[in-house]
Write an enzyme that holds these catalytic residues in place. Structure first.
Site, PDB file in Angstrom:
ATOM      1  N   ALA A  64      27.523  63.787  82.681  1.00  0.00           N
ATOM      2  CA  ALA A  64      25.393  63.489  83.269  1.00  0.00           C
ATOM      3  C   ALA A  64      26.217  64.211  84.974  1.00  0.00           C
ATOM      4  O   ALA A  64      27.139  64.196  85.725  1.00  0.00           O
ATOM      5  CB  ALA A  64      25.597  62.202  82.948  1.00  0.00           C
ATOM      6  N   GLY A 102      28.952  63.194  79.331  1.00  0.00           N
ATOM      7  CA  GLY A 102      27.763  63.872  78.387  1.00  0.00           C
ATOM      8  C   GLY A 102      28.231  65.116  78.357  1.00  0.00           C
ATOM      9  O   GLY A 102      27.413  66.051  77.109  1.00  0.00           O
ATOM     10  N   GLU A 105      30.034  64.463  74.937  1.00  0.00           N
ATOM     11  CA  GLU A 105      28.824  64.227  74.041  1.00  0.00           C
ATOM     12  C   GLU A 105      28.133  64.948  73.373  1.00  0.00           C
ATOM     13  O   GLU A 105      27.695  65.232  72.195  1.00  0.00           O
ATOM     14  CB  GLU A 105      28.406  63.284  74.360  1.00  0.00           C
ATOM     15  CG  GLU A 105      30.025  62.209  75.404  1.00  0.00           C
ATOM     16  CD  GLU A 105      28.650  60.823  75.901  1.00  0.00           C
ATOM     17  OE1 GLU A 105      28.422  61.657  76.719  1.00  0.00           O
ATOM     18  OE2 GLU A 105      28.823  59.685  74.886  1.00  0.00           O
ATOM     19  N   GLU A 125      33.916  58.317  82.195  1.00  0.00           N
ATOM     20  CA  GLU A 125      33.029  57.422  82.341  1.00  0.00           C
ATOM     21  C   GLU A 125      33.560  56.500  82.593  1.00  0.00           C
ATOM     22  O   GLU A 125      32.994  55.688  84.069  1.00  0.00           O
ATOM     23  CB  GLU A 125      32.067  57.501  81.326  1.00  0.00           C
ATOM     24  CG  GLU A 125      31.225  58.105  81.088  1.00  0.00           C
ATOM     25  CD  GLU A 125      31.464  59.411  79.953  1.00  0.00           C
ATOM     26  OE1 GLU A 125      32.916  59.367  80.281  1.00  0.00           O
ATOM     27  OE2 GLU A 125      30.764  60.025  79.472  1.00  0.00           O
TER      28      GLU A 125
END
Ligand code: 3HC
Length: 717
Positions: A64, A102, A105, A125
């Site tokens: 992200a 992300g 993911e 994260e």
């Protein structure tokens, strides 16, 4: 859809979705929406059989966009990942470079994963005080098992392609052109059904359910670490949930936990720390030096504790290094020191004997100055003696090739003194490492009056190549890092005279989040280390406030851990610090001798007295242009002094209290204790504006007036 960040083409019945947000393809606004729209378009298009998801340039997706946290997002990764997994046509992840957070993911939601040998995969994260929020905590354990998933999520580490393949995180390693390879695989699996959905995998889930100890062990290990962060506990809870609840319930729980963490104080502080470190090595007015300018060979003058630590840092980073010593005996001792550091790593299973040999082979002992002349950089790391350093720099000036960086690890001597011993002062700078140099992440790059921007930029890049956080400072007493910490040290000593005890102060600082208290740290480095410096300062400055307690302890022979007694006593080679009544007595004697009234201190007063003193000094450092920006001081404290990362850094923490409140207290202590608490004009200015200390920058006129861009003189050989 945002055409700039997402593009799409169809190659021989394969729809290729490419994400583009240089340099690392962080998930920019529009990307997730683009993925959803294009997966839908590909599913609706009868001319497409399969889909490839990839990143433009040399990276897949680095996660992200950290700058977007705390802002409203129209679409979250959990939604775009779900759209990928729900696709009726197979989606193949084609990954190169960074595939993090992300990014990973989204790959986990794909039906097939391919990576280049250069790919780096991870869920970092946790380092930002959050947990994966794109379904990672639920899909990863289903794909690679709870134990491996916990390891990756709790450490935040990156796995290379080989390891990822062994874990089952990827299905194959690409050869040749990545996208062409992935499109070939996509065509091969286009008609295979059912699609392999990570959420629906059961093999690991079934196996892990029989091993509750995996979760229990993770809980116990986390409890032992005593982390002040919530994220590790939540991550364990979520991996545990992946074994017991269905994927939708797991992802809903993940979303709740993430929402709670995203704007927590700790997550905000860790995000700030990330950017403070990224900014720290930047020199206003210059871009990063071009890749060709890197230091590819180095020499260290001096094989003592610092010199050998620096040599290890180079060898660990894969850069060949020569270690120069004056006598064969000293050289032998230096090499033995290096060997024993590596031996200790082998004992702790952090290194294999083969790796040790590889690294040792990069360190070449040298006994003549002539033999180091061809190195790109030289770092002098001998005792802090001006005459010795001047002599060495005179010799380096003769032998080093044109354009070589001439660096000193001095922590106390003016860079200009060394620069003047050469005919190329522009090439001379400080590269101040923190002990142990092979471990501590701070590398303070110090500019003398004549140091060129080119030299500074290349020295900072060298620090980064060693895996360090390079921070640039101007030359002054203690430079920026030690100078900003010195007032903390003074106050902790003076608090003793007024009635506080070392163990009380240490406890306050450990409760605040430091791994060790400042007195225990002082015992580790040795009380005698600063004794001579204090004597010198006292002789030079009539206003110097003597620190009676440490002086007295050194004079009693209490030098710290090395001789079993310092601020604490140590028994039978045990490193546990034990309070010692002798120290109470010394403190009481000094208070009586000098007639200093005794009182009790609250924890808050101790914390504020120590840290406000340094905040005030840090403001002076920035105002004088000895640091480019206040956030550089934070990067230094985080990486050189063990400042608790979840508090962001000294100046970030100070903003939590507010500049006006700090100024008020500093003024009160100025009245009470005198000159050393004189408020910094910058602190007063920021307080007057009710602004943020962490955003303070040096006035352009103050910083290094000699830093005018000059033509590069270094050789590119
Ligand atoms: N968001 C915003 N900017 C980022 C970024 C990110 N995730 N990752 C890197 N950048 C920026 C850096 O600030 C830097 O900007 P600058 O050039 O203006 O200073 C630039 O990209 C290049 O980065 P580096 O200088 O750090 O390049 P390196 O090659 O040394 O390192 C990296 C690359 C390993 C990707 C490193 O930048 C990194 O660790 N980035 C953070 C990765 C991360 O934490 N991602 C997870 C985010 S959380 C998430 O994904 C939540 C999800 O679960 C929903």
């Amino acid at each position: 859809m945002n055409d700039e960040v997402v593009s799409y083409e169809i190659r021989e019945r394969v729809g290729i979705i490419t994400l583009r947000n240089p340099p690392v393809n962080a998930l920019a606004p529009g990307m997730r929406e683009g993925i959803i729209d294009l997966v839908k378009a590909a599913n609706e298009n009868p001319a497409v059989d399969a889909i490839v998801l990839t990143g433009a340039g040399r990276n897949f997706i680095a996660g992200a966009d950290i700058r977007q946290f705390g802002k409203t997002r129209a679409v979250t990764s959990r939604t775009s990942a779900a759209a990928i997994e729900a696709s009726e046509k197979p989606v193949v992840a084609a990954m190169d470079g960074y595939c993090l957070g992300g990014g990973l993911e989204h790959a986990l939601a794909c039906h097939h994963r391919i990576a280049t040998p250069a790919a780096r995969l991870g869920l970092p994260e946790i380092k930002l005080g959050i947990i994966p929020a794109g379904g990672g905590t639920q899909r990863l354990p289903r794909l690679i098992g709870a134990a491996a998933a916990l390891d990756m999520i709790l450490s935040g580490r990156q796995a290379g392609a080989d390891e990822a393949l062994a874990l089952g995180l990827i299905d194959e390693i690409a050869t040749g052109d990545l996208v062409a390879f992935a499109a070939g695989v996509a065509r091969r699996i286009a008609l295979e059904r059912p699609l392999r959905k990570t959420s629906a995998l059961t093999a690991w889930r079934t196996a892990d359910r029989e091993k509750p100890e995996i979760i229990e062990m993770a809980r116990q290990a986390a409890a032992r670490k005593k982390s002040p962060l919530k994220a590790p506990g939540y991550a364990i809870e979520l991996v545990a949930a992946s074994l017991s609840v269905d994927v939708d319930a797991g992802i809903a729980l993940e979303h709740d936990r993430f929402s709670e963490l995203e704007d927590s104080d700790e997550a905000k502080a860790l995000r700030y720390a990330f950017f403070a470190e990224k900014t720290a090595g930047k020199i206003p007015g210059i871009a990063k030096p071009p890749a060709g300018d890197g230091v590819r060979s180095a020499a260290v003058v001096g094989g003592g504790t610092m010199g050998s630590g620096i040599a290890i840092a180079f060898a660990d980073a894969g850069i060949p290094v020569k270690m120069l010593e004056a006598t064969p005996e000293a050289l032998k001792r230096g090499m033995e020191r290096i060997r024993s550091t590596y031996d200790a790593r082998i004992r702790r299973k952090r290194l294999t004997p083969a790796q040790m040999q590889e690294r040792l082979a990069r360190i070449e002992p040298a006994s003549r100055y002539e033999s180091i002349g061809d190195c790109d950089a030289v770092i002098e790391a001998v005792f802090e003696r001006v005459d010795l350093k001047m002599d060495i720099f005179g010799k380096l000036d003769v032998v080093m090739k044109p354009g070589a960086l001439l660096l000193t690890n001095s922590s106390a001597i003016d860079i200009n003194v060394m620069a003047r011993a050469t005919k190329r002062p522009g090439s001379v700078a400080g590269a101040h490492f923190f002990a142990p140099a092979n471990v501590m992440k701070l590398c303070e790059i110090v500019a003398g009056d004549a140091t060129t921007i080119d030299t500074l930029g290349r020295a900072a890049a060298m620090g980064r190549a060693l895996g360090k956080i390079s921070v640039v400072a101007g030359s002054c007493d203690g430079f920026a890092a030690n100078r900003s910490r010195a007032p903390l040290v003074t106050e902790m000593m003076l608090l003793l005279e007024e009635g506080a005890l070392p163990w009380q102060i240490d406890k306050v600082m450990m409760d605040f989040g430091y791994p060790m208290g400042p007195f225990a740290v002082s015992d580790l480095s040795g009380l005698d280390v600063s004794y001579d410096t204090r004597k010198r300062r006292a002789a030079a400055d009539p206003d110097y406030r003597k620190l009676h307690v440490p002086d007295r302890l050194v004079e009693m022979g209490r030098h710290g851990q090395k001789n079993g007694a310092g601020w604490y006593r140590y028994e039978n080679n045990d490193r546990t610090p034990r309070p010692d009544a002798v120290v109470n007595q010394v403190i009481a004697d000094i208070a009586r001798e000098f007639g200093i009234p005794q009182r009790e201190f609250t924890d808050e007063e101790i914390l504020h007295r120590l840290l406000f003193a340094s905040v005030n000094e840090a403001c002076k450092i920035v105002d004088e242009g000895k640091s480019f920006r206040a956030s550089d001081i934070d990067a230094m404290w985080l990486n050189g002094f063990g400042f608790p990362r979840h508090r962001g850094g000294l100046m970030y923490w100070a903003d939590g209290i507010g500049a006006p409140a700090i100024l008020y207290q500093v003024q009160a202590w100025h009245e009470r204790y005198g000159k050393r608490w004189k408020p910094s004009p910058l602190l007063a200015r920021v307080a007057g504006e009710n602004g943020r200390l962490r955003e303070a920058v040096a006035p352009e006129t103050a910083f290094l007036p000699s830093l005018v861009p000059q033509p590069s003189t270094h050789s590119t050989k």
